[in-house]
Design an enzyme around this catalytic site. Sequence first.
Site, PDB file in Angstrom:
ATOM      1  N   CYS B 241       1.036  -1.290  -0.220  1.00 13.89           N
ATOM      2  CA  CYS B 241       0.222   0.096  -0.477  1.00 13.89           C
ATOM      3  C   CYS B 241       1.063   1.121  -0.280  1.00 13.89           C
ATOM      4  CB  CYS B 241      -1.116   0.478   1.181  1.00 13.89           C
ATOM      5  SG  CYS B 241      -2.110  -1.504   1.825  1.00 13.89           S
ATOM      6  N   LEU B 242       2.086   1.096   0.839  1.00 10.47           N
ATOM      7  CA  LEU B 242       2.659   2.324   0.765  1.00 10.47           C
ATOM      8  C   LEU B 242       3.529   2.666  -0.369  1.00 10.47           C
ATOM      9  CD1 LEU B 242       4.297   1.577   4.862  1.00 10.47           C
ATOM     10  CD2 LEU B 242       2.489   3.611   3.855  1.00 10.47           C
ATOM     11  N   GLU B 366       5.685   7.929   5.251  1.00 14.89           N
ATOM     12  CA  GLU B 366       5.511   7.241   4.041  1.00 14.89           C
ATOM     13  C   GLU B 366       7.135   6.809   4.409  1.00 14.89           C
ATOM     14  OE1 GLU B 366       2.334   6.154   1.612  1.00 14.89           O
ATOM     15  OE2 GLU B 366       1.636   7.132   2.691  1.00 14.89           O
TER      16      GLU B 366
END
Lengths: 273, 388
Positions: B241-242, B366
């Site tokens: 996802c990141l 992130e």
Amino acid sequence: MKILVPLKRVPDPELKTKIKDGAIDLSGASWVVNPFDEYAVETALRLLENGDAGTREGGEVVVVTIGPSEAAQQVRSALAMGADRAIRVDAEDKAIDALTVVAVLQAIVAEEKPDLILMGKQAVDGDANQVGQMLAGKLGLPQATFAASIELAEDKASVLVGREVDAGVEYKRIPLPGLVTVDLRIVSPTAVKNHVTPDAFAYGDGPRYASLKGIMAAKKKPLADKTLADYGVTASPVIAEKGVELPPARPPGQKVDDIPTLVQKLVEEAKAL
Amino acid sequence: MAFHGLDYYGIDELLTEEERMIRDTVRDFVSSRVMPSIGKHFTAGTFPRELIPVIGEMGLLGSSLTGHGCAGTGPVAYGLICQELERGDSGLRSFASVQSSLVMYPIWAFGSDAQKDRYLPEMAAGRLIGCFGLTEPDFGSNPAGMLTTATRVDGGYRLNGTKRWITNGSIASVALVWAKLDGKVRGFLVPTTTPGFTARDIHGKWSLRASVTSELILEDCVVPEDAILPGVEGMRGPLSCLSQARFGICFGVVGAAMACYDEALSYAKDRVQFSRPIAGYQLVQRKLVDMVSEITKAQLLNLRLGRLKEAGTLRPPQVSLAKRNNVAMARDIARDARDILGANGVTDDYQCGRHMLNLESVYTYEGTHDVHTLVVGQDVTGLAAFDG
């Protein structure tokens, strides 16, 4: 119901105008759909759809532009908003004046037989404000100009157009087929009624943004490339641009030390008092 | 005044007509709907929630996913959407990144059909907001050390733990919480109305003020069997996802950098000191040229990154290199823009100060700048400079 929307590309009105050799320098211009024409596209879509449900049963919006191949981009943006198909008639911007445009549109109307022609009241480049009126005249169609609101009758045989005049709002009912030119307020939240969208429904202010799905669908929608000759028209403009200049620079303002000096200057120099 | 971006090398010609149209549409939206109010939201510390329905209608949420009401654009178009949103504010882009890449993407990639049907169309329309709970108070760069646990109970799972720095936390209707079940990291879709779930906003931020940041507390929070994401286990779930979200950040910060450059350039041309506009002085020109140079490089880097992603050959360390490079260049540009604007640059009449503050968060979240350095370091040397 078929609605024809002629649209014109214009240099982005938000950019600073540059003048070179007595003409507007368009070399680095970025082009947009004439805002009033964009409002006409929005109006056409609102007339055919159920804005509340986000659905549309039938009807067709055909957009037309007369311009060079780059003008296809502005046509695509109308298709991305939701128009169904497009016609581009190839011509250089300089080579066409209002009469030429009217002649081409007249031929297209004869071919397409739309129930309604919806267009901007004027293009913001030349501000001529004559194509709609002349086209209706040539076609012998009823016209209502500067529409600030429009209501399509339930039997779809006429439209009731609200026009903002000095004394208030004038309402004009014209039978269809007919021609309507639109003003700014036509894209206010409840300006368009069609007896399909619930009367209480309010759109967002202004024309819609194309959705990503609309943009992706636009490239698959038909765009017919035509020439002036296809419609039996020769570009022979009767209006020529003689020169362009910027308004003279305004002299800078003055600062005064006190009120008596201000009053004195207003009386003696500005002769405002 | 309309925003026209910077395109010093004619990179527009390398985009498809569709990509340009998508970019220009989002750009118009940001100019007319975001710019008039975003500064006030930042000052007040509020997220512009009124924009969510329009963003949903335009299809900007989960735009690169296919089916379930999503548009299915290519990665470059997705990146350009992030770029334009972040030209408005990093908080707005963060909202879209979290919704699209951190919640919708894992549901789309690892969710059951029932989960996809339940969440994706509503989330694409912006009617249902999601948040992503991975980071914990004591586990940032090392998420695998998380303390949040899931234990099996009759008919479902019991979750316990604390998540922190969660964008959209208190405005979300569903939280994707990563927790260890039998020692393995799993994803759980937790409706935020579940008893035992609390979201508390983090106040006093100097950055991303037009964005909601929360702490999630899970105390004996019981979710049913069908809340677990069936398709993935281990750190691959959250990390994939990141990687999606970071790709959007690489593009996003170019938007913030272009906004700062644009503002600095027009200010420098107007502001007269001594005999001429300050844009006519060599030291200011050098700053402006450095901005043009760095933005142009980042644009080309992004485009290549996007085409690699399109081809399916993009490797996560390549995203790390771009995230590291682009966020740092955007932060430097925001600081230089603030410098060119002088005292005016520290007021909220101008935007560069807001971007400068926002980009401090983007530099850290992130994957911090340093961690991305070590990811690329490991990739090129084959030697890991960190545990894990």
